[in-house]
Motif scaffolding. Sequence first.
Motif, mmCIF file in Angstrom:
data_model
loop_
_atom_site.group_PDB
_atom_site.id
_atom_site.type_symbol
_atom_site.label_atom_id
_atom_site.label_comp_id
_atom_site.label_asym_id
_atom_site.label_seq_id
_atom_site.Cartn_x
_atom_site.Cartn_y
_atom_site.Cartn_z
ATOM 1 N N GLY B 134 0.763 -1.315 -0.050
ATOM 2 C CA GLY B 134 0.130 -0.152 -0.120
ATOM 3 C C GLY B 134 0.695 1.131 -0.018
ATOM 4 N N LYS B 135 0.283 2.388 -0.474
ATOM 5 C CA LYS B 135 0.941 3.596 -0.335
ATOM 6 C C LYS B 135 1.192 4.046 1.125
ATOM 7 N N GLY B 136 0.402 3.422 2.075
ATOM 8 C CA GLY B 136 0.455 3.917 3.201
ATOM 9 C C GLY B 136 0.116 5.406 3.483
ATOM 10 N N ASP B 137 -1.089 5.526 2.621
ATOM 11 C CA ASP B 137 -1.723 6.838 3.071
ATOM 12 C C ASP B 137 -2.300 6.891 4.083
ATOM 13 N N LEU B 138 -2.521 8.026 4.871
ATOM 14 C CA LEU B 138 -3.057 8.398 6.577
ATOM 15 C C LEU B 138 -4.578 8.780 5.986
ATOM 16 N N PRO B 139 -5.206 8.241 7.003
ATOM 17 C CA PRO B 139 -6.824 8.671 6.766
ATOM 18 C C PRO B 139 -6.701 10.225 7.329
ATOM 19 N N PRO B 140 -7.720 11.008 6.968
ATOM 20 C CA PRO B 140 -7.908 12.349 7.365
ATOM 21 C C PRO B 140 -8.271 12.513 8.796
ATOM 22 N N LYS B 141 -7.518 13.519 9.692
ATOM 23 C CA LYS B 141 -7.742 13.626 10.965
ATOM 24 C C LYS B 141 -8.549 15.046 11.015
ATOM 25 N N SER B 142 -9.541 14.962 12.168
ATOM 26 C CA SER B 142 -10.088 16.303 12.570
ATOM 27 C C SER B 142 -9.248 17.246 13.042
ATOM 28 N N LYS B 143 -9.853 18.543 13.038
ATOM 29 C CA LYS B 143 -9.047 19.880 13.510
ATOM 30 C C LYS B 143 -8.596 19.459 15.117
ATOM 31 N N PRO B 144 -7.578 19.663 15.546
ATOM 32 C CA PRO B 144 -7.032 19.645 16.854
ATOM 33 C C PRO B 144 -7.834 20.105 17.917
ATOM 34 N N THR B 145 -8.286 19.539 18.842
ATOM 35 C CA THR B 145 -9.132 19.901 19.991
ATOM 36 C C THR B 145 -8.389 20.489 20.967
ATOM 37 N N GLY B 146 -7.154 20.232 21.145
ATOM 38 C CA GLY B 146 -6.344 20.462 22.338
ATOM 39 C C GLY B 146 -6.582 19.869 23.654
ATOM 40 N N LYS B 147 -7.306 18.598 23.312
ATOM 41 C CA LYS B 147 -7.727 17.811 24.655
ATOM 42 C C LYS B 147 -6.569 16.709 24.685
ATOM 43 N N ARG B 148 -6.231 16.287 25.836
ATOM 44 C CA ARG B 148 -5.273 15.321 26.148
ATOM 45 C C ARG B 148 -5.929 14.117 26.528
ATOM 46 N N VAL B 149 -5.765 12.844 26.089
ATOM 47 C CA VAL B 149 -6.243 11.663 26.604
ATOM 48 C C VAL B 149 -4.958 10.691 26.924
ATOM 49 N N ALA B 150 -5.198 9.815 28.111
ATOM 50 C CA ALA B 150 -4.207 8.989 28.532
ATOM 51 C C ALA B 150 -4.865 7.722 28.170
ATOM 52 N N VAL B 151 -3.940 6.843 27.389
ATOM 53 C CA VAL B 151 -4.302 5.438 27.308
ATOM 54 C C VAL B 151 -3.376 4.589 28.160
ATOM 55 N N VAL B 152 -3.904 3.831 28.915
ATOM 56 C CA VAL B 152 -3.071 2.826 29.798
ATOM 57 C C VAL B 152 -3.190 1.459 29.458
ATOM 58 N N GLY B 153 -1.950 0.831 28.746
ATOM 59 C CA GLY B 153 -2.069 -0.271 28.219
ATOM 60 C C GLY B 153 -2.116 -0.180 26.589
ATOM 61 N N SER B 154 -1.179 -1.085 25.992
ATOM 62 C CA SER B 154 -1.074 -0.946 24.531
ATOM 63 C C SER B 154 -1.529 -2.254 23.961
ATOM 64 N N GLY B 155 -2.578 -2.853 24.515
ATOM 65 C CA GLY B 155 -2.844 -4.158 23.874
ATOM 66 C C GLY B 155 -3.951 -3.708 22.972
ATOM 67 N N PRO B 156 -4.832 -4.705 22.365
ATOM 68 C CA PRO B 156 -5.524 -4.170 21.203
ATOM 69 C C PRO B 156 -6.604 -3.289 21.580
ATOM 70 N N SER B 157 -7.120 -3.267 22.765
ATOM 71 C CA SER B 157 -8.181 -2.324 23.090
ATOM 72 C C SER B 157 -7.535 -1.074 23.406
ATOM 73 N N GLY B 158 -6.447 -0.739 24.025
ATOM 74 C CA GLY B 158 -5.819 0.458 24.001
ATOM 75 C C GLY B 158 -5.297 0.997 22.728
ATOM 76 N N LEU B 159 -5.008 0.102 21.719
ATOM 77 C CA LEU B 159 -4.650 0.656 20.535
ATOM 78 C C LEU B 159 -5.891 1.319 19.787
ATOM 79 N N THR B 160 -6.756 0.435 20.147
ATOM 80 C CA THR B 160 -7.997 0.818 19.163
ATOM 81 C C THR B 160 -8.457 2.204 19.723
ATOM 82 N N VAL B 161 -8.656 2.407 21.058
ATOM 83 C CA VAL B 161 -9.057 3.763 21.791
ATOM 84 C C VAL B 161 -7.892 4.923 21.148
ATOM 85 N N ALA B 162 -6.648 4.516 21.099
ATOM 86 C CA ALA B 162 -5.756 5.491 20.693
ATOM 87 C C ALA B 162 -6.021 6.106 19.052
#
Lengths: 278, 470
Positions: B134-162
């Motif tokens: 693939g060309k590795g195109d990135l999907p479009p992102k919404s405008k920055p909201t300035g809000k910060r989120v912490a995800v604890v754990g990098s398993g499939p569920s954490g990665l999905t949230v991220a």
Amino acid sequence: MFEILKRQEMADGTVVLNEISAPMIAKKANPGQFVILKANETGERIPLTMADTNPKKGTVTIIYQVVGKSTALFKSLKVGERYQDVIGPLGKPTKLEKVGNVVCVGGGTGVAVLHPITRGLKELGNHMASIIGARTKDLLILEDKMRAASHELHVCTDDGSYGHHGFVTDVLKEILKKENIKLVVGIGPVPMMKFVCKLTEEYKVKTLVSLNAIMVDGTGMCGCCRVSVGGKTQFACVDGPEFDGHQVDFDELMQRLQAYLTEEAEAYEKHKCECKAA
Amino acid sequence: MAEKAAKKEKIPRQSMPEQGAQARKRNFEEVPLGYPEESAVKEAERCLQCKKPSCIDGCPVAIDIPAFIKHIKEGEFTKSVRKIWERNALPAVCGRVCPQEIQCEERCILGKKGEPVAIGNLERFVADLEREHGKGDLPPKSKPTGKRVAVVGSGPSGLTVAGDLILKGHEVTVFEAFHKPGGVLVYGIPEFRLPKEIVYSEVNFLERLGVRLVCNMVVGRTVTTDELFEEGYEAIYVGVGAGLPRFLNIPGENLIGIYSANEYLTRANLMKAYLFPEYDTPIARGKNVAVFGAGNVAMDSARTAMRLGADTVRIVYRRSRNEMPARAAEIHHAEEEGIEFYLLTAPTRFLGDENGRVTGMECLEMELGEPDESGRRQPVPIEGSKFQLECDLAVIAVGAGANPLLTQSTEGLNLNRWGYIIAEPETGKTSKKAVWAGGDIVTGQATVILAMGAGRTASDSIHQYLTWGW
Ligand SMILES: Cc1cc2nc3c(=O)[nH]c(=O)nc-3n(C[C@H](O)[C@H](O)[C@H](O)COP(=O)(O)OP(=O)(O)OC[C@H]3O[C@@H](n4cnc5c(N)ncnc54)[C@H](O)[C@@H]3O)c2cc1C
Ligand SMILES: Cc1cc2nc3c(=O)[nH]c(=O)nc-3n(C[C@H](O)[C@H](O)[C@H](O)COP(=O)(O)OP(=O)(O)OC[C@H]3O[C@@H](n4cnc5c(N)ncnc54)[C@H](O)[C@@H]3O)c2cc1C
Ligand code: SF4
Ligand code: SF4
Ligand code: FES
């Protein structure tokens, strides 16, 4: 992160001190806690107790004995180089309390683990008598620091090259006979801890030990570090590393520490050959 | 319509080429090799493009299955993977590890009479193709909201949230206790079933999207959730998995050579002990191996032991074949590789030598009695059936519990009686304000896709909170 800012060899180069930049860990760490370090991509995760921390500077200090492949690899790291990974602070901190007369007994690199605990207990107003030992004078570490952290310091060498000629337990016995001791903290090689506990059991003095079981994650996730305490299985990394020494099955711990003897020898030999070739 | 169905049925389900059992049982390379393009298109042609596709109901994240399959049929592979991405950010993983036979494929209409469409294989095919070419195109992102989120754990569920929240314009940081991200996907599931390169490429994709990943951070020790709030994170997702090994609690369990599956697989996978001594972490190489349990974890442990040079590997399980919880494909692969099954057998104690090394165990034969709470028939020991089995390595894979490290250091987090976090199923909200949870730490050890589904639910709720409030 995890850059080595200071490096010092002790005990004839068999023991090495590293001061490592790790601000988040330094801010959180308490006496008795440890970190897990991994030198590089192929490295093993190695637990080492923090011998000191400096929250302002953002550093933690480890003092380790070179016993195998991984600690030899650590020794080869120079000032300015980095550990790839440092994780911590892990384990429960020592419960530091004012109890009265306390004896801290340390052997080998156990003295490094013992020092911040001794200092902490002294700051709380306990009367500290400390005993440190090594096989021979040149292998003794942190004598000055232990002296400063104690009211009285006794030094022992197995070969009599310095201080009392004999084991730390000889001196401990004399103190237990004479004085009303409320707490003993014994940290060192497993046989030393075992004999300290045997002795204090006779005198019914509560004794804390710090167990160096083999570990992988250090967060209670694998069960590799399990030890029998009071007949129950505990995980040294999260339930300890400190336990009531009178409850610990030291013989089982000693056996479990031998789990990878053959593999360790193989890895160390290979490492030495590679170092020579390089 | 009926005629059309009959015609389509004639194309048989396309099988996927595999490494032969004799060769693969001694190497760590992936077992199924993936569809060649021709088979993928042929398999896609089998799909009836149902008007009311029941397969979708079987997928926990409701991928539009006929739509992505149609694109494959038309040779539009990039479009196909994009279709999947709308619902599932890790198709290369799910295509490989989902228990399709009890999810999407079980509901496929073709399965009623013959073989269902190989939905998982097709998902894997387009995901692999995109990753490799693939060309590795990135999907479009919404405008920055300035809000910060912490995800604890990098398993499939954490990665999905991220992944979800970064696309919605929030700043996301993932904190992982281990030195590498991926959760069970890297420390548990072996290379021969899920090459680690795939997981890293998925993680890399998230990093390119702007997700910040911080390893070596044990939340609860290095930093607490309250400190994360003080640092300015406005929402926290807890996806720490079910990282507590369960033991059998029988005498002799601390003998050398007895591992929890967590330890055994972490050494083998995360620490790459199978490459010892190039990698420094050692692992015991048993000749005569016993593995307790019959789920995916047990199959993975057994097959790892075989690859590490064992002569015999036995799965010891106290119920019968019907109750084995592993994916059908894993049981089948294990059998092909010569793993033996000791069913209706329960160990009662381990035996060791004078050096404290395991030499075998005592077992009892079991029979199935009345069904228990789980609806499965309860095994009961047969009197006088005691016998001994030899082993020099034992792996205990009888499930996992809730690791208390984070939960005990977080005030205000309600737990159930087994120590799992209580979270609202519709939102993932916990009892603590601005803290969500999902995946194995809520449900107990389940599946990758369910953990991802929980992540998706929570990320919708987190986005709502960051936009409108609690
Ligand atoms: C909580 C804790 C704190 C410790 N603190 C210190 C310290 O402050 N200073 C110090 O010198 N040593 C300390 N140790 C011991 C130190 O971790 C080991 O000496 C080191 O892991 C040896 O690794 P190696 O590869 O150099 O030697 P190897 O040749 O691999 O092993 C030598 C011996 O070290 C032990 N060991 C091996 N691997 C591990 C492992 N992954 N985890 C634990 N032990 C292992 C085994 O008993 C082994 O026989 C501590 C151990 C624990 C568990
Ligand atoms: C060997 C094995 C095989 C499996 N096979 C399959 C299969 O074939 N198909 C399938 O669908 N499912 C399978 N599963 C189950 C599946 O992997 C899990 O259900 C899924 O990974 C759960 O995802 P999670 O995100 O909730 O947690 P995990 O994947 O467990 O990830 C949690 C992460 O959080 C980290 N963490 C934990 N505590 C902390 C902390 N305090 N601070 C920071 N980070 C922390 C952990 O290190 C870990 O990386 C298998 C599981 C195992 C163990
Ligand atoms: S994610 Fe899993 S259940 Fe859903 S379609 Fe893909 S393989 Fe099937
Ligand atoms: S149920 Fe089967 S045949 Fe129908 S759309 Fe889904 S995959 Fe295709
Ligand atoms: S080191 Fe894994 S549980 Fe203690």
